[in-house]
Design an enzyme around this catalytic site. Structure first.
Site, mmCIF file in Angstrom:
data_model
loop_
_atom_site.group_PDB
_atom_site.id
_atom_site.type_symbol
_atom_site.label_atom_id
_atom_site.label_comp_id
_atom_site.label_asym_id
_atom_site.label_seq_id
_atom_site.Cartn_x
_atom_site.Cartn_y
_atom_site.Cartn_z
ATOM 1 N N ARG A 110 1.082 11.085 0.441
ATOM 2 C CA ARG A 110 2.167 11.730 -0.471
ATOM 3 C C ARG A 110 2.471 13.247 -0.357
ATOM 4 O O ARG A 110 3.655 13.577 -0.262
ATOM 5 C CB ARG A 110 2.036 11.425 -2.018
ATOM 6 N N THR A 127 -11.517 7.074 -2.105
ATOM 7 C CA THR A 127 -11.430 8.429 -2.744
ATOM 8 C C THR A 127 -10.759 8.353 -4.348
ATOM 9 O O THR A 127 -10.978 9.414 -4.773
ATOM 10 C CB THR A 127 -10.764 9.049 -1.840
ATOM 11 N N LYS A 157 -0.914 6.233 9.878
ATOM 12 C CA LYS A 157 -1.460 5.311 9.332
ATOM 13 C C LYS A 157 -0.580 4.218 9.079
ATOM 14 O O LYS A 157 0.622 4.420 8.395
ATOM 15 C CB LYS A 157 -2.178 5.805 8.082
ATOM 16 N N ASP A 198 -14.782 -9.651 3.805
ATOM 17 C CA ASP A 198 -14.591 -10.992 3.802
ATOM 18 C C ASP A 198 -15.820 -11.442 4.404
ATOM 19 O O ASP A 198 -16.678 -10.626 4.983
ATOM 20 C CB ASP A 198 -13.124 -11.727 4.488
ATOM 21 N N ASP A 242 -4.856 0.587 8.676
ATOM 22 C CA ASP A 242 -5.939 0.729 7.481
ATOM 23 C C ASP A 242 -5.782 -0.607 6.508
ATOM 24 O O ASP A 242 -5.082 -0.561 5.514
ATOM 25 C CB ASP A 242 -5.560 1.858 6.788
ATOM 26 N N LYS A 259 -8.373 -2.349 5.681
ATOM 27 C CA LYS A 259 -9.651 -2.278 4.780
ATOM 28 C C LYS A 259 -10.371 -3.981 4.716
ATOM 29 O O LYS A 259 -10.243 -4.471 3.521
ATOM 30 C CB LYS A 259 -9.383 -1.954 3.508
HETATM 31 O O1 C5P Z 1 -0.838 9.740 -0.528
HETATM 32 P P1 C5P Z 1 -2.129 10.115 -0.501
HETATM 33 O O2 C5P Z 1 -2.624 11.385 0.519
HETATM 34 O O3 C5P Z 1 -3.239 10.040 -1.636
HETATM 35 O O4 C5P Z 1 -2.794 8.895 0.567
HETATM 36 C C1 C5P Z 1 -4.044 8.634 0.902
HETATM 37 C C2 C5P Z 1 -4.171 7.434 1.956
HETATM 38 O O5 C5P Z 1 -5.420 7.038 2.308
HETATM 39 C C3 C5P Z 1 -3.795 6.023 1.114
HETATM 40 O O6 C5P Z 1 -2.893 5.661 2.275
HETATM 41 C C4 C5P Z 1 -4.940 5.471 1.002
HETATM 42 O O7 C5P Z 1 -4.642 4.079 1.125
HETATM 43 C C5 C5P Z 1 -6.067 5.933 1.992
HETATM 44 N N1 C5P Z 1 -7.359 5.705 1.811
HETATM 45 C C6 C5P Z 1 -7.823 6.619 0.384
HETATM 46 N N2 C5P Z 1 -9.228 6.452 0.210
HETATM 47 C C7 C5P Z 1 -9.924 5.599 1.042
HETATM 48 C C8 C5P Z 1 -9.419 5.143 2.041
HETATM 49 C C9 C5P Z 1 -8.027 5.134 2.519
HETATM 50 O O8 C5P Z 1 -6.974 7.351 -0.228
HETATM 51 N N3 C5P Z 1 -11.072 5.725 0.809
#
Ligand code: C5P
Length: 236
Positions: free
Chosen positions: A215, A124, A38, A69, A64, A66
């Site tokens: 993370r 999320t 990603k 617009d 990603d 997102k």
């Molecule tokens: O560090 P972590 O596992 O929380 O990262 C989740 C990744 O998924 C981040 O890069 C975040 O931008 C992405 N994401 C998210 N929720 C969404 C879409 C993408 O957490 N609905």
């Protein structure tokens, strides 16, 4: 388009890092043990297309950004991104059917190299209270299903949703939509700012195709070991 993945290829490490050099170095270490990588807002805003190309040299890229617009602007952004050959591209389902249809139509210009178009439903990180603050009263599950229907009917190949909504999406829309699922936390790891979470095993058992994991991998003392442990926990 990328085929549906199995095992380690399901894992999309989120390279939420501040520099292109950091991202390229980590991508090179993780790529033999993962699926796409990603590239998100942090990295793309810092390093732009060269940062993405550094990652694309070792793995397909889940770009990603997102997008959200008016349809004409989003279609133009998709056209501008096609030369970078992302394998997967995200836009916000909340932009509505005309915006999603315009993105899909613009992506068709790539022919066989068309990126998978994924519509982000409800972030999320949002729970029922933060969603209600924005004026959406029904709760995340209901809103995700509403946005999913709009997006899939408008031409999205799949959805980004939390693991908690995967079973309901599969019930409502069957096996066809590609489901990319962040909010993944191995048992015992920190929740961070995520709200609607599940373990990798549970998300796959419920019907997720790809898992976006940031993370728990990137902040581990040994990111490769963390990634491999997650991959080993997944069903085939
Ligand atoms: O560090 P972590 O596992 O929380 O990262 C989740 C990744 O998924 C981040 O890069 C975040 O931008 C992405 N994401 C998210 N929720 C969404 C879409 C993408 O957490 N609905």
């Amino acid at each position: 388009m990328l085929p549906r993945p199995t095992r380690a290829a399901r894992i999309i490490p989120a390279l939420d890092l501040p520099t292109a050099a950091d991202a390229a170095a980590l991508a090179a270490r993780l790529a033999p043990h993962a699926g796409p990588m990603k590239v998100g807002l942090e990295l793309f805003c810092a390093g732009g297309p060269p940062a993405m190309q550094g990652v694309a040299a070792v793995a397909p890229v889940f770009l990603d950004l997102k997008l959200h617009d008016i349809p004409n602007t989003v279609a133009g952004a998709v056209r501008s991104l096609l030369p970078l050959r992302p394998a997967m591209l995200t836009l916000h389902a909340g932009g509505g059917a005309p915006m999603i249809a315009a993105a899909r139509q613009a992506a068709e210009a790539a022919g066989d190299a068309r990126p998978i178009i994924l519509a982000v439903t409800v972030l999320t990180s949002m729970d029922a209270a933060t969603l209600a603050d924005t004026g959406v009263a029904g709760g995340p599950a209901q809103q995700v299903l509403r946005l999913a229907r709009i997006a899939l009917e408008a031409g999205a190949d799949g959805l980004v949703c939390s693991p908690l909504e995967v079973p309901r999406i599969r019930d409502a829309f069957g096996a066809a939509p590609l489901l990319v699922v962040p909010g993944i936390r191995p048992a015992g790891s920190a929740t961070d700012d995520q709200s609607r979470i599940a373990t990798p095993e549970q998300a796959v058992a419920d019907g997720a195709d790809w898992l976006v994991i940031g993370r728990p991998i990137t902040r581990a003392d040994d990111p490769v070991a963390a990634l491999r442990a997650i991959a080993a926990s997944l069903p085939a």
